[in-house]
Each structure stands twice: as C-alpha cells, then as structure tokens.
Design an enzyme around this catalytic site. Structure first.
Site, PDB file in Angstrom:
ATOM      1  N   ASN A 114       0.867  -1.181   0.000  1.00 51.99           N
ATOM      2  CA  ASN A 114       0.000   0.000   0.000  1.00 51.99           C
ATOM      3  C   ASN A 114       0.901   1.228   0.000  1.00 51.99           C
ATOM      4  OD1 ASN A 114      -1.829   2.034   0.483  1.00 51.99           O
ATOM      5  ND2 ASN A 114      -2.352   1.370   2.557  1.00 51.99           N
TER       6      ASN A 114
ATOM      7  N   GLU B 262      -7.127   5.014   7.333  1.00 52.40           N
ATOM      8  CA  GLU B 262      -6.933   6.436   6.966  1.00 52.40           C
ATOM      9  C   GLU B 262      -8.147   6.969   6.222  1.00 52.40           C
ATOM     10  OE1 GLU B 262      -3.105   5.766   5.134  1.00 52.40           O
ATOM     11  OE2 GLU B 262      -2.309   5.270   7.115  1.00 52.40           O
TER      12      GLU B 262
ATOM     13  N   GLY C  72       2.135   2.680  10.732  1.00 48.30           N
ATOM     14  CA  GLY C  72       3.085   3.769  10.549  1.00 48.30           C
ATOM     15  C   GLY C  72       3.737   4.231  11.841  1.00 48.30           C
TER      16      GLY C  72
ATOM     17  N   GLU D 190      -5.751  -4.542  10.612  1.00 50.43           N
ATOM     18  CA  GLU D 190      -4.731  -3.525  10.840  1.00 50.43           C
ATOM     19  C   GLU D 190      -5.049  -2.761  12.115  1.00 50.43           C
ATOM     20  OE1 GLU D 190      -2.692  -2.415   6.889  1.00 50.43           O
ATOM     21  OE2 GLU D 190      -4.465  -1.177   7.061  1.00 50.43           O
TER      22      GLU D 190
ATOM     23  N   SER E 136       3.069  -1.774  10.460  1.00 50.87           N
ATOM     24  CA  SER E 136       4.515  -1.843  10.705  1.00 50.87           C
ATOM     25  C   SER E 136       5.098  -3.234  10.472  1.00 50.87           C
ATOM     26  CB  SER E 136       4.847  -1.345  12.119  1.00 50.87           C
ATOM     27  OG  SER E 136       4.452   0.022  12.272  1.00 50.87           O
TER      28      SER E 136
ATOM     29  N   LYS F  49       0.164   4.239  -0.448  1.00 52.96           N
ATOM     30  CA  LYS F  49      -0.498   5.461   0.062  1.00 52.96           C
ATOM     31  C   LYS F  49      -0.206   6.637  -0.877  1.00 52.96           C
ATOM     32  CE  LYS F  49      -0.323   3.420   4.620  1.00 52.96           C
ATOM     33  NZ  LYS F  49      -0.319   3.582   6.065  1.00 52.96           N
TER      34      LYS F  49
ATOM     35  N   HIS G 115      -9.683   1.420   4.386  1.00 52.53           N
ATOM     36  CA  HIS G 115      -8.445   1.596   5.161  1.00 52.53           C
ATOM     37  C   HIS G 115      -8.706   2.575   6.311  1.00 52.53           C
ATOM     38  CE1 HIS G 115      -4.375   2.822   6.231  1.00 52.53           C
ATOM     39  NE2 HIS G 115      -3.975   1.694   5.700  1.00 52.53           N
TER      40      HIS G 115
HETATM   41  P1  PGA Z   1       2.543   0.533   7.695  1.00 43.01           P
HETATM   42  O1  PGA Z   1       1.115   0.713   6.984  1.00 43.01           O
HETATM   43  O2  PGA Z   1       3.125  -0.768   7.182  1.00 43.01           O
HETATM   44  O3  PGA Z   1       3.349   1.723   7.266  1.00 43.01           O
HETATM   45  O4  PGA Z   1       2.300   0.497   9.152  1.00 43.01           O
HETATM   46  C1  PGA Z   1       0.242  -0.369   6.801  1.00 43.01           C
HETATM   47  C2  PGA Z   1      -1.046   0.128   6.187  1.00 43.01           C
HETATM   48  O5  PGA Z   1      -1.510   1.206   6.560  1.00 43.01           O
HETATM   49  O6  PGA Z   1      -1.640  -0.537   5.307  1.00 43.01           O
END
Ligand code: PGA
Length: 251
Positions: free
Chosen positions: A9, A97, A173, A167, A213, A11, A95
């Site tokens: 992903n 976000e 993140g 998640e 992460s 983003k 997601h």
């Molecule tokens: P990350 O993001 O690996 O940077 O924690 C995962 C995601 O949001 O899909």
C-alpha cells in the site's frame, strides 16, 4: 491451502517516475512468483504506468480506493470500471486512513465492497481497533462490528473473492507492531465471525492479512501464525529490498 497474499500500500507516495523506478527495482529483486500473490497498490495517477510495468510478471495490481457508483457527478472520484480498464484486480477498501480522515463508515465500505465484487475486483477490506479500544478491552467488539458492517449481505460466491486486512490502527506507521500472539488472536476471532456470517468452509478459505509496521524483521514470525495469511505493507513497501524480503518470508 490458503495462498499467502502480500500487498504494498504505497499510500500518497511516488510520482509516476518514482513508481516506475520502484517497480523495476522490485522486478530485479524478485521474479519467482510461486506460492504467493503479490499486489502493488500505487496512487491512481501511477496505476497505468505500473500496470504496463507489471504486464508479463507475477506482480498484480490494486488500487487504494474507489467509488461505488459506475459513473456520474462525483467530482474527484474513480469508478470500478475505470480500475478494471487498467487491469486492476484488487482494491483496498475501508483503510483506517479513509475511515479517519475521509469519514468512511462501514455502510460506505459495504457499498464499495459490493460494487467491487460486481466488477470482478477483489476487495482488500481493512478493519482494526484504535489504541483506546484495545486498552478498554473493546478490540473484539470493534472489529466484529466492522467485519459485519463492511461485509454484510455477500453471497457465498462473493466471499471467495474477499481478502480481509486486520490492521490495528495503533500499529500503522508507528513502528509499533502487534505481537504475533495479539495478531493471531485477532485473526482467529475474525475467522470465527466469518464462520457465523458465511459458513465453516468460507471461513477457512478467506485470506486475512496483517497490516501495521510489518517489516522484514518481524514478517517471518507474524506470517508463521496459523491464521495470518499475508500482509498489507505500508512503509516497508516503498523500498524494493524490504518489500521483496517480506514477499520471500511469505513464500
Ligand atoms: P505501515 O502501513 O506498514 O506503514 O504500518 C500499513 C497500512 O496502513 O496498510
């Protein structure tokens, strides 16, 4: 029996030029497509270029969002057919976000999931609790509500194309990963909810990714858990070496 699936992903990262460079690096590092599905999810603007770059490789293409309507006056939105035209086979939906910054509810996510499935796009449906939910012992209640709401009303045939991504929001993140045991517990719980919504066989075949992460250093242990069938990778998918190392851990 469940084929692992690793999705990157990206983003809101990578211009077209940067996206092409990243795909070429990934292709140099990894060409053995056996035993794992690998999906790259660039921003909309880079979908066409990445689609061209992955043609004839084991890499597959996904989008990060879409609208549920086929066309119309929805300024700024992209339809399922527009994604299919670019040979997108997956789409990330709901997601955290999108839920947090753009107000997506389970009801909206459910409309998108149904529209994706109707267009032969495989939805990667994201669920996960906030830190305060976990601290208050509400993880299962929150995740169950999201799974039931986002995936309501699917036929057995539709369930076979669904991927779920667990998640925990506090792990996205942040560099803070759920422990393998915490992740395994949540995945087994999600599978039990799918069993109630669909049936035993579909609950055993649905793939559930972990996201938050995940990186080469922790991927092996997470992916080794019985109910973890892959990863949705943010930060570590922006660098070819670390992404490919996670793919190899899944293989
Ligand atoms: P990350 O993001 O690996 O940077 O924690 C995962 C995601 O949001 O899909």
């Amino acid at each position: 029996m469940r084929k692992p699936i690793i999705a990157g992903n990206w983003k809101m990262n990578n211009t077209v030029a940067e996206a092409i460079a990243l795909v070429e690096d990934i292709k140099r590092e990894w060409s053995d497509g056996s035993g794992v599905d690998v999906v790259l999810c660039p921003p909309f603007t880079a979908l066409k270029s990445v689609s061209d770059a992955v043609t004839g490789t084991p890499l597959d293409l996904g989008a990060q969002n879409m609208h549920w309507e086929a066309s119309g006056a929805y300024t700024g939105e992209v339809s399922p057919a527009m994604l299919r035209e670019l040979f997108c086979h997956y789409v990330i939906l709901g997601h955290s976000e999108r839920r947090t910054y753009f107000g997506e509810t389970d009801e909206i996510v459910n409309k998108k999931v149904k529209a994706a499935l109707a267009s032969n796009l495989r939805p990667i449906v994201c669920v996960g609790e906030q830190l305060e939910d976990r601290d208050a012992g509400r993880t299962e209640a929150v995740v169950e509500e999201q799974v039931r709401g986002s995936l309501a009303g699917l036929s057995s045939r539709e369930w076979t194309d669904v991927v779920i991504a667990y998640e925990p929001v506090w792990a996205i993140g942040t560099g803070r990963t759920a422990s393998p045991e915490q992740a395994q517990d949540a995945h087994a719980f999600i599978r039990s909810v799918v069993r109630e919504m669909a049936d035993e066989s579909l609950s055993q075949s649905v793939r559930i990714q972990y996201g938050g992460s995940m990186k080469p250093a922790n991927a092996g242990e997470l992916l080794g858990q019985a109910d973890i069938d892959g990863g949705l990778i943010g930060g570590a998918s922006l660098e070819a070496r670390s992404f490919v190392d996670i793919v190899k851990a899944a293989q």
